[in-house]
Design a protein around this motif. Structure first.
Motif, PDB file in Angstrom:
ATOM      1  N   HIS A  32     -19.711  29.049  12.062  1.00  0.00           N
ATOM      2  CA  HIS A  32     -20.244  28.987  13.431  1.00  0.00           C
ATOM      3  C   HIS A  32     -19.213  28.393  14.378  1.00  0.00           C
ATOM      4  O   HIS A  32     -18.952  28.927  15.465  1.00  0.00           O
ATOM      5  N   GLN A  33     -18.621  27.277  13.973  1.00  0.00           N
ATOM      6  CA  GLN A  33     -17.647  26.603  14.830  1.00  0.00           C
ATOM      7  C   GLN A  33     -16.408  27.460  15.052  1.00  0.00           C
ATOM      8  O   GLN A  33     -15.851  27.503  16.153  1.00  0.00           O
ATOM      9  N   GLN A  34     -16.004  28.168  13.992  1.00  0.00           N
ATOM     10  CA  GLN A  34     -14.816  29.020  14.118  1.00  0.00           C
ATOM     11  C   GLN A  34     -15.035  30.119  15.146  1.00  0.00           C
ATOM     12  O   GLN A  34     -14.160  30.389  15.991  1.00  0.00           O
ATOM     13  N   ALA A  94     -18.973  25.768   9.191  1.00  0.00           N
ATOM     14  CA  ALA A  94     -17.647  25.911   9.798  1.00  0.00           C
ATOM     15  C   ALA A  94     -17.469  27.294  10.416  1.00  0.00           C
ATOM     16  O   ALA A  94     -16.702  27.455  11.381  1.00  0.00           O
ATOM     17  N   ILE A 106     -17.103  30.151  17.651  1.00  0.00           N
ATOM     18  CA  ILE A 106     -17.156  29.576  18.995  1.00  0.00           C
ATOM     19  C   ILE A 106     -15.755  29.195  19.473  1.00  0.00           C
ATOM     20  O   ILE A 106     -15.398  29.405  20.644  1.00  0.00           O
ATOM     21  N   ASP A 107     -14.942  28.639  18.584  1.00  0.00           N
ATOM     22  CA  ASP A 107     -13.570  28.276  18.954  1.00  0.00           C
ATOM     23  C   ASP A 107     -12.766  29.511  19.374  1.00  0.00           C
ATOM     24  O   ASP A 107     -11.948  29.447  20.299  1.00  0.00           O
ATOM     25  N   LEU A 110     -25.461  24.219  15.205  1.00  0.00           N
ATOM     26  CA  LEU A 110     -24.325  24.645  14.370  1.00  0.00           C
ATOM     27  C   LEU A 110     -24.537  24.147  12.948  1.00  0.00           C
ATOM     28  O   LEU A 110     -24.718  22.963  12.712  1.00  0.00           O
ATOM     29  N   LYS A 123     -13.845  30.470  22.836  1.00  0.00           N
ATOM     30  CA  LYS A 123     -13.295  29.520  23.813  1.00  0.00           C
ATOM     31  C   LYS A 123     -11.831  29.788  24.071  1.00  0.00           C
ATOM     32  O   LYS A 123     -11.341  29.582  25.194  1.00  0.00           O
TER      33      LYS A 123
END
Length: 914
Positions: free
Chosen positions: A351-353, A349, A355-356, A346, A359
């Motif tokens: 990328h993380q968004q 941010a 994935i979140d 990652l 999820k």
């Protein structure tokens, strides 16, 4: 509208996982108990089988066919919900029903007839008008209006004696929406069932609501998606009561077969249908089958890729631009176990968004940094993924570019390109044979550069070729494999990055493909038996002679193969045009057809309007026309020498000078020329007097013009004879100021404004001319005139000379000297013309209304394509005590004067008030 992208999916379905199915709310068929039923479902109705909510279905009456039953659910439910449950419609009330021959319209007619309402309707064609007269003979012609323009507003005012109607059931948009609101009576109810203006967050002027009207946004599909069982039950009961009472009855319909679904949507967009459009899966006698077993009805359709929630899906290069989009697509198709690989993990941010978000949908996401270009790391990855669940698919999207001409390539550069592609694919092939015995999909992303070559990418092309050969070997051995040769993907991934860095990547003969297009075609590519497939957009080589008209060219850009399949009056926005396509259309029209539209205007443009615009340009030599326009723009300020000294002149009309008739005063535009009004004045049954502003000694303000003019007007007025001011553009301001002064002298007349008002006309000057200071304003005025005659690049060279001139008169001398001697009509030009133009524009820009609001009637005829954006009534409420009557006329600020609609409208006002 959802199918063609005219409505944001979120308006219909806020939950993203359900947004792939947005059409098909109703159905009829046979349930597992053998009952003939019809009902409403949540966007899955276009299917051979549906899972239904028992509270949302009912038995089809014995006297109806299943076809009959399918025409009823949504349209009648919408009407009953809107009119009876939300609007509490009472017997005897008055109602305006738009698009009365559509499904909703016909359902509303039947319901309102049962409630003995006073009904007014609109339709779009003569064929639909004929249908109403044949099957609903109780409607007089005077109650049937046109839904293609705003003329129905006048129909309602005429038939209700300006009272309006109690309810408007609206499905129209833009200016027709505004006109519909004005049709409401005091305490009326506006039922908005159209999605277009809701989706575009269109505004309504609050002044229209001064009659204490109520606005209802009817989003019926939300009712059946809600958990309000009592509300749904009440609605179904209303519907069943209607069936029993006989006012809920089958509607006319047009049938399409299952392999004509696309054709049915295109036909619907033409706006030609009457009643409902149905997809008929089988004949009714074929429904007498064993309903306890799975139906094996065969329908020709495109395959759809679906994922198994139990299995794991692996994406190599999953955090790249294309990898993220593919991951998202797989999640929407059912993936709940996702393994993404990236050597750097990652990185931001975003990328993380993403994935979140996945999820939050219940997806288990694992990010691995394994370097799959080694066999051990590749095996570790597959083992780790298998722990989540059986691996169903492996996608290799990884790529590393080291571009160079072949003589500059090195072993290291070849290895760098081979590692994530050739080596990784070889190891994935070997490991998956051993650890993934039930693998269904082995997919690698290749490139067209492998098949047709691309300069500087020999290493990249060869790496892709190795992957393709591996896929061919797997396919021969009966193992799953497909290599997809993609063209350039323009909005995400490497090509998008290179463009941001001002690098242009050209892959011979192909255009950039959007990622949405790539994902859409995956449904087909993943089902192919071929080991190597491709998807690209081939750059078509068009000669200008291949496309004969602007309409054909725009249809080609939008993707419409046959222009006859869509309505000529449907806007490009409603046909699915987005901002990028809109920009392409603007550039195409300007470059190839010399048709100029703004980014705002292109959204409301239709093929009918474009055809009109193109017709105006046929056989027109643009260079000569621009030169002639330039000189004529000045010549029109030069009055006829025989009558220029007269403050007023009598114009030719339909009445003799000795006849009794109303008096009409024409207040011309900023050019002061009365000639453009000849068509209009010749049709009037009135004595028409043209007002001539002072040409040689132009006034400094609007107030000064009215002071010099009012005595010449008052001498023609008689207390008991009606009089009218017709003011165009600049003349609109003069007309308002004159009427306010005459009212202080106990006169009352009627003001007819043609595309002008104090605020609108002033705003138009400020927008089109730089007004920071007087020098810049003078320069802007001169440049505006000269730009018609002199090319911009030439004109720009003389800006300094114009700026250095000591005053306006000297600047005009410089400007006139710049006009080429061969220019048409140059000998007629004189210095006074631009000087007068400057004075009048300045007076218009600086005008402020300081008098009491006028009480006289005011009518505004506004152009469909205005000079500037303004309120619906051009802010006339600031100067008028009563609400101005507004009519929109097709055309722009110049062409409106010659529009027959304007001539008829003005003539009707003058004649009616005699």
């Amino acid at each position: 509208m959802a199918a063609f992208g005219s409505v944001n999916p979120e308006l219909l379905e806020p939950f993203r996982l359900a947004q792939e199915f947005l059409t098909g709310f109703e159905f009829s068929g046979i349930d597992l108990r053998g009952r003939r039923i019809a009902g409403i479902t949540d966007c899955h109705g276009i299917s051979s089988q549906v899972i239904v909510d028992p509270s949302s279905v009912w038995q089809v009456p014995d006297s109806w066919t299943l076809e009959d039953g399918a025409t009823v659910p949504v349209v009648y439910s919408t009407v009953i919900y809107a009119l009876l449950m939300v609007g509490n419609m009472q017997p005897g009330c008055s109602i305006l029903i738009h698009s009365a021959t559509g499904g909703i319209g016909l359902a509303a007619l039947n319901v309102c007839l049962h409630y003995k309402c006073e009904i007014y309707v609109t339709v779009g064609t003569q064929e639909k008008r004929g249908y109403l007269k044949k099957y609903y003979p109780q409607f007089p012609d005077s109650h049937i209006g046109n839904s293609r323009d705003t003329s129905f507003e006048q129909m309602i005012k005429r038939e209700t004696k300006s009272r309006g109607v109690d309810i408007v059931l609206n499905s129209l948009s833009e200016d027709k929406l505004q006109a519909s609101v004005k049709c409401l009576a005091r305490n009326g109810q506006f039922m908005e069932i159209g999605k277009y203006d809701l989706a575009n967050d269109s505004s309504l002027n609050l002044l229209f609501m001064k009659n204490e009207a109520i606005y209802h946004g009817i989003v019926f599909d939300g009712v059946f998606k809600s958990s309000l069982k009592e509300l749904k039950s009440k609605l179904i009961n209303h519907l069943l009561e209607g069936i029993k009472a006989g006012f809920v009855k089958p509607l006319p319909r047009i049938l399409f077969s299952p392999d004509q679904v696309g054709e049915s949507y295109r036909y619907m967009m033409t706006g030609k249908h009457i009643g409902r459009i149905l997809i008929k899966l089988r004949n009714e006698d074929e429904n007498n089958v064993d309903v306890t077993r799975i139906d094996k009805l065969q329908i020709c359709s495109h395959p759809r890729f679906n994922c198994d929630v139990r299995y794991t899906y692996v994406i190599i290069g999953g955090l790249g631009g294309i990898g993220l989009e593919l991951s998202d697509w797989l999640v929407l198709r059912g993936v709940r176990k996702l393994v993404l690989t990236s050597r750097s993990g990652l990185q931001n941010a975003y990328h993380q968004q993403r994935i979140d978000i996945w999820k939050s949908y219940g997806v288990q996401v694992t990010v691995c940094t394994n370097d799959v270009s080694t066999e051990q790391k590749c095996e570790d990855l597959i083992k780790e993924a298998n722990e989540l669940g059986q691996i169903d698919a492996i996608f290799n999207l990884a790529v590393v570019l080291h571009d160079a001409l072949f003589q500059d390539q090195t072993k290291e550069k070849f290895f760098a390109s081979f590692a994530p592609k050739a080596y990784a694919t070889a190891y994935l092939d070997k490991v998956s044979r051993k650890l993934c015995p039930k693998l269904r999909y082995f997919v690698v992303f290749s490139s067209v550069s492998c098949g047709i070559g691309n300069a500087g990418q020999s290493n990249y092309g060869m790496a892709n070729s190795v992957m393709e050969r591996i896929c061919e070997d797997r396919k021969r051995e009966g193992l799953p494999a497909v290599a997809i040769q993609w063209g350039a993907v323009g909005d995400v991934g490497l090509v998008a990055k290179m463009q941001k860095e001002n690098r242009v990547l050209v892959i011979g003969g192909t255009l950039q493909q959007r990622i949405s297009s790539c994902l859409e075609v995956l449904d087909v590519l993943l089902r192919h038996d071929y080991p190597v497939v491709s998807s690209m957009i081939v750059a078509e080589k068009h000669h200008k002679g291949d496309i004969f008209s602007a309409v054909e060219a725009v249809a080609h850009v939008i993707g419409i193969k046959d222009i006859r399949t869509v309505s000529q009056y449907t806007t490009f926005a409603e046909l699915g045009m987005d901002s990028m396509v809109g920009t392409e259309i603007i550039q195409l029209l300007e470059k190839d057809f010399e048709i100029y539209v703004t980014s705002k205007d292109v959204r409301s443009l239709t093929f009918a309007k474009l055809s009109e615009m193109e017709e105006e340009n046929v056989n027109r030599n643009e260079d000569c026309k621009k030169a002639e326009q330039g000189t004529n723009s000045l010549i029109q300020y030069i009055p006829d020498t025989e009558t220029s000294h007269l403050p007023v002149v009598h114009l030719t009309t339909k009445v003799e000078s000795s006849e009794e008739a109303p008096i009409v005063f024409i207040l011309p535009g900023v050019e002061g020329n009365l000639k453009p009004f000849e068509i209009l004045t010749s049709s009037l049954k009135a004595h028409v007097i043209g007002i001539q502003y002072n040409y040689k000694h132009p006034e400094n303000s609007i107030q000064e013009i009215t002071e010099n003019t009012i005595s010449h007007i008052e001498c023609h007025l008689t207390r008991n004879v009606p009089f009218f001011f017709i003011g165009y553009s600049f003349g609109a301001i003069v007309g308002i100021e004159l009427m306010s002064l005459l009212e202080t002298r106990c006169y009352t007349g009627t003001v007819i404004l043609i595309d002008g008002s104090p605020t609108y006309s002033s705003s138009a000057v400020k927008r089109n001319f730089e007004c920071e200071n007087d020098v810049k304003f003078q320069m802007a005025v001169l440049n505006k005139v000269l730009s018609f005659v002199i090319p911009f690049d030439v004109l720009s060279e003389y800006q300094e000379a114009l700026l250095k001139a000591k005053d306006l008169e000297q600047r005009i001398d410089v400007a006139l000297a710049l006009i080429p001697p061969e220019t048409i009509n140059k000998e007629k030009l004189e210095k006074q013309a631009p000087l007068t133009l400057y004075k009048r524009l300045q007076a218009m820009m600086n005008y402020t209304f300081r008098n009491k609001k006028i009480k006289s009637l005011v009518h505004l005829f506004k152009a469909k394509y205005p000079l500037v954006d303004d309120d619906h009534d051009y802010q006339l409420s600031k100067v008028c005590e009563n609400l101005a009557q507004v009519v929109t006329i097709n055309g722009d600020h110049v062409t409106i004067l010659n529009n027959p609609e304007l001539v008829d409208g003005v003539s009707n006002i003058v004649t009616w008030q005699q």
